[in-house]
Design an enzyme around this catalytic site. Structure first.
Site, PDB file in Angstrom:
ATOM      1  N   HIS A 144       0.869  -1.184   0.000  1.00 46.54           N
ATOM      2  CA  HIS A 144       0.000   0.000   0.000  1.00 46.54           C
ATOM      3  C   HIS A 144       0.902   1.230   0.000  1.00 46.54           C
ATOM      4  O   HIS A 144       2.127   1.094   0.080  1.00 46.54           O
ATOM      5  CB  HIS A 144      -0.976  -0.003   1.174  1.00 46.54           C
ATOM      6  CG  HIS A 144      -0.343   0.027   2.532  1.00 46.54           C
ATOM      7  ND1 HIS A 144       0.492  -0.967   3.001  1.00 46.54           N
ATOM      8  CD2 HIS A 144      -0.414   0.937   3.545  1.00 46.54           C
ATOM      9  CE1 HIS A 144       0.883  -0.682   4.234  1.00 46.54           C
ATOM     10  NE2 HIS A 144       0.362   0.480   4.574  1.00 46.54           N
ATOM     11  N   ASP A 169       5.203   5.540   5.209  1.00 46.75           N
ATOM     12  CA  ASP A 169       6.292   4.723   5.749  1.00 46.75           C
ATOM     13  C   ASP A 169       6.637   3.543   4.849  1.00 46.75           C
ATOM     14  O   ASP A 169       7.649   2.874   5.069  1.00 46.75           O
ATOM     15  CB  ASP A 169       5.976   4.252   7.168  1.00 46.75           C
ATOM     16  CG  ASP A 169       4.674   3.476   7.275  1.00 46.75           C
ATOM     17  OD1 ASP A 169       3.715   3.816   6.552  1.00 46.75           O
ATOM     18  OD2 ASP A 169       4.601   2.533   8.080  1.00 46.75           O
ATOM     19  N   HIS A 170       5.834   3.302   3.833  1.00 51.96           N
ATOM     20  CA  HIS A 170       6.084   2.206   2.895  1.00 51.96           C
ATOM     21  C   HIS A 170       6.644   2.691   1.557  1.00 51.96           C
ATOM     22  O   HIS A 170       7.177   1.886   0.800  1.00 51.96           O
ATOM     23  CB  HIS A 170       4.795   1.406   2.647  1.00 51.96           C
ATOM     24  CG  HIS A 170       4.367   0.592   3.823  1.00 51.96           C
ATOM     25  ND1 HIS A 170       4.499  -0.777   3.884  1.00 51.96           N
ATOM     26  CD2 HIS A 170       3.824   0.970   5.006  1.00 51.96           C
ATOM     27  CE1 HIS A 170       4.048  -1.203   5.055  1.00 51.96           C
ATOM     28  NE2 HIS A 170       3.629  -0.155   5.745  1.00 51.96           N
ATOM     29  N   HIS A 221       1.006   4.066   2.083  1.00 50.90           N
ATOM     30  CA  HIS A 221       1.250   4.939   3.228  1.00 50.90           C
ATOM     31  C   HIS A 221       2.714   5.387   3.206  1.00 50.90           C
ATOM     32  O   HIS A 221       3.588   4.668   2.731  1.00 50.90           O
ATOM     33  CB  HIS A 221       0.933   4.206   4.532  1.00 50.90           C
ATOM     34  CG  HIS A 221      -0.533   4.123   4.821  1.00 50.90           C
ATOM     35  ND1 HIS A 221      -1.046   3.378   5.861  1.00 50.90           N
ATOM     36  CD2 HIS A 221      -1.603   4.703   4.207  1.00 50.90           C
ATOM     37  CE1 HIS A 221      -2.364   3.506   5.875  1.00 50.90           C
ATOM     38  NE2 HIS A 221      -2.723   4.296   4.887  1.00 50.90           N
TER      39      HIS A 221
END
Length: 202
Positions: free
Chosen positions: A54, A58-59, A56
């Site tokens: 996904h 932090d990814h 977000h």
């Protein structure tokens, strides 16, 4: 198929980033650790693809750095300006030496997918082994706008419905990797999510 956690030892907050080597060398997410592309390069000269669970922050914080360093395809469920391949529920993606089924698992994020083979799951944030809230079965937070505990519960149920009994390795977006009875861990996560109590007290 070998799996390397290239963000291991990161000093800044980041999602786990997994480099899977084999017939098709693939990075699962990109994280936010500066220099992650250099760590990937310590293991391989070529990267065939990055697959996003996904988007977000932090990814995907270092996604451009990874894509700029390697001429890799970008596979994602949601729109992204550098996406080369859209993946959807029911698709099959080659990762390492395995074939992984794409399962759309929203609730924590609308574009969230989990990736499941005969022996391995990359579960992103929808379900994790440990994350500081719970050990041995936890789940993605659903207390921000656009998130839904009810939808997350349905996603965890969908994983269990499509999880082969032979899966014994779980690589999640946060916490430690887990080897063993993955189904039992996911079932405990489901039970905790169904209580609908706040995941964090603050």
């Amino acid at each position: 198929m070998a799996v390397h956690t290239v963000t291991e030892g990161a000093e800044t907050f980041t999602a786990n980033v997994y480099l899977v080597t084999g017939e098709r060398t693939v990075l699962i997410d990109a994280g936010t650790m500066a220099g992650v592309e250099d760590v990937v390069a310590e293991h391989t000269d070529e990267l065939d693809a990055v697959v996003l669970t996904h988007q977000h922050g932090d990814h995907v914080g270092e996604l451009d750095a990874v894509l700029d360093r390697f001429d890799a395809d970008l596979l994602a469920y949601g729109d992204h300006p550098r996406r080369t391949t859209q993946i959807d529920d029911g698709d099959t993606v080659a990762i390492g030496d395995g074939q992984f089924d794409v399962i759309h698992t929203p609730g924590h994020a609308d574009d969230h997918v989990s990736l499941v083979s005969e022996d391995t799951i990359f579960s992103g944030d929808v379900v994790v082994h440990d994350d500081g809230a719970f050990d041995d079965g936890s789940f993605g937070r659903t207390d921000s706008p656009g998130q839904s505990r009810d939808v997350l519960i349905e996603s965890i149920e969908r994983i269990l419905d499509r999880l082969p009994e032979s899966v014994e390795r779980m690589y999640a977006g946060h916490g430690d990797e887990f080897h063993g009875d993955v189904r039992a861990v996911i079932e405990r996560a489901l039970e905790r999510a169904e209580r609908r109590e706040p995941k964090y007290s603050d």
